[in-house]
Scaffold this active site. Structure first.
Site, PDB file in Angstrom:
ATOM      1  N   GLY A  49       0.826  -1.199   0.000  1.00  0.00           N
ATOM      2  CA  GLY A  49       0.000   0.000   0.000  1.00  0.00           C
ATOM      3  C   GLY A  49       0.859   1.248   0.000  1.00  0.00           C
ATOM      4  N   GLN A  54       3.096   9.999   0.890  1.00  0.00           N
ATOM      5  CA  GLN A  54       4.387   9.316   1.027  1.00  0.00           C
ATOM      6  C   GLN A  54       5.340   9.651  -0.118  1.00  0.00           C
ATOM      7  OE1 GLN A  54       2.470   5.276   1.922  1.00  0.00           O
ATOM      8  NE2 GLN A  54       4.370   5.161   3.115  1.00  0.00           N
ATOM      9  N   CYS A 103       6.158  -0.136   7.338  1.00  0.00           N
ATOM     10  CA  CYS A 103       5.765   1.012   6.529  1.00  0.00           C
ATOM     11  C   CYS A 103       6.953   1.464   5.694  1.00  0.00           C
ATOM     12  CB  CYS A 103       5.309   2.149   7.446  1.00  0.00           C
ATOM     13  SG  CYS A 103       4.812   3.637   6.559  1.00  0.00           S
ATOM     14  N   LEU A 104       6.703   1.747   4.425  1.00  0.00           N
ATOM     15  CA  LEU A 104       7.783   2.202   3.542  1.00  0.00           C
ATOM     16  C   LEU A 104       8.372   3.527   4.020  1.00  0.00           C
ATOM     17  CD1 LEU A 104       6.089   1.327   0.120  1.00  0.00           C
ATOM     18  CD2 LEU A 104       7.927   0.064   1.258  1.00  0.00           C
ATOM     19  N   HIS A 145      -4.147   1.592   8.158  1.00  0.00           N
ATOM     20  CA  HIS A 145      -2.751   2.059   8.113  1.00  0.00           C
ATOM     21  C   HIS A 145      -2.576   3.093   6.999  1.00  0.00           C
ATOM     22  CE1 HIS A 145       1.787   1.227   8.052  1.00  0.00           C
ATOM     23  NE2 HIS A 145       1.576   1.963   6.997  1.00  0.00           N
ATOM     24  N   GLU A 146      -3.068   2.777   5.801  1.00  0.00           N
ATOM     25  CA  GLU A 146      -2.860   3.678   4.656  1.00  0.00           C
ATOM     26  C   GLU A 146      -3.632   4.973   4.823  1.00  0.00           C
ATOM     27  OE1 GLU A 146      -0.515   3.379   2.605  1.00  0.00           O
ATOM     28  OE2 GLU A 146      -0.064   1.340   3.247  1.00  0.00           O
ATOM     29  N   HIS A 149      -2.202   7.732   6.878  1.00  0.00           N
ATOM     30  CA  HIS A 149      -1.203   8.586   6.230  1.00  0.00           C
ATOM     31  C   HIS A 149      -1.833   9.898   5.733  1.00  0.00           C
ATOM     32  CE1 HIS A 149       2.503   6.265   6.121  1.00  0.00           C
ATOM     33  NE2 HIS A 149       1.873   5.188   5.681  1.00  0.00           N
TER      34      HIS A 149
HETATM   35 ZN    ZN Z   1       2.718   3.298   5.797  1.00  0.00          ZN
END
Ligand code: ZN
Length: 176
Positions: A49, A54, A103-104, A145-146, A149
């Site tokens: 995701g 991000q 998480c990236l 989670h996404e 952001h």
């Molecule tokens: Zn994330």
């Protein structure tokens, strides 16, 4: 198309609330470019995701690409290559369960976060059409989670006990 740089924790814009996308924006070349860049960037990073902030775009756009063979998907649920614009979550059952999240934007770390496990996700698709999906279990966690952001929230914000945040190396040794 281009693979974009993924911003990491410490970057101030990751902590800002992203803006709602207008219907005019959805139909614009800007949105097509953004979706292409997000798709390429997520594939390159081998993530499941990615949220637009991000990659430095403060817009309420999220891309999911959870492979069907990830071992968590049951009951015909699917979240493969799905773009969600202006997504909103409604908790259908407040009972929580935890998963070790990564998480990236928080490279090299894993943390255990408990979240509600039955939600409805309402959003606009790329044709600006309203869509609604229901998720349980792991996918419910991935959605929350996404979408966090988009409000400047990272999963590490949900971790109260420091023992529940560890390096990926320790995670691979101790948990998996
Ligand atoms: Zn994330």
């Amino acid at each position: 198309m281009s693979v974009r740089q993924i911003l990491t924790v410490g970057t101030p814009s990751l902590r800002e609330r992203s803006a709602e996308v207008t219907k005019t924006q959805i139909r614009s070349p800007m949105m097509r470019r953004l979706v292409r860049d997000m798709t390429e960037t997520l594939a390159e990073a081998k993530g499941i995701g990615l949220a637009a902030p991000q990659i430095g775009e403060q817009l309420r756009v999220v891309l999911f690409d959870v492979p069907e063979d990830n071992g968590y998907i049951t009951g015909g649920q699917e979240l493969a290559r799905t773009i969600c614009i202006n997504p909103e979550i409604t908790v259908l059952d407040g009972r929580t369960e935890g998963f070790w999240e990564g998480c990236l934007s928080v490279p090299g770390k894993r943390g255990f976060v408990e979240r509600p496990q039955h939600i409805r996700l309402d959003f606009l698709d790329l044709a600006a059409k309203p869509r609604s999906m229901e998720f349980e279990g792991f996918l419910s966690t991935v959605c929350q989670h996404e979408i966090d952001h988009l409000d400047g929230v990272l999963y590490i914000d949900h971790i109260a006990n420091p023992e529940l945040l560890m390096s990926e190396a320790d995670f691979n040794e101790q948990v998996e």
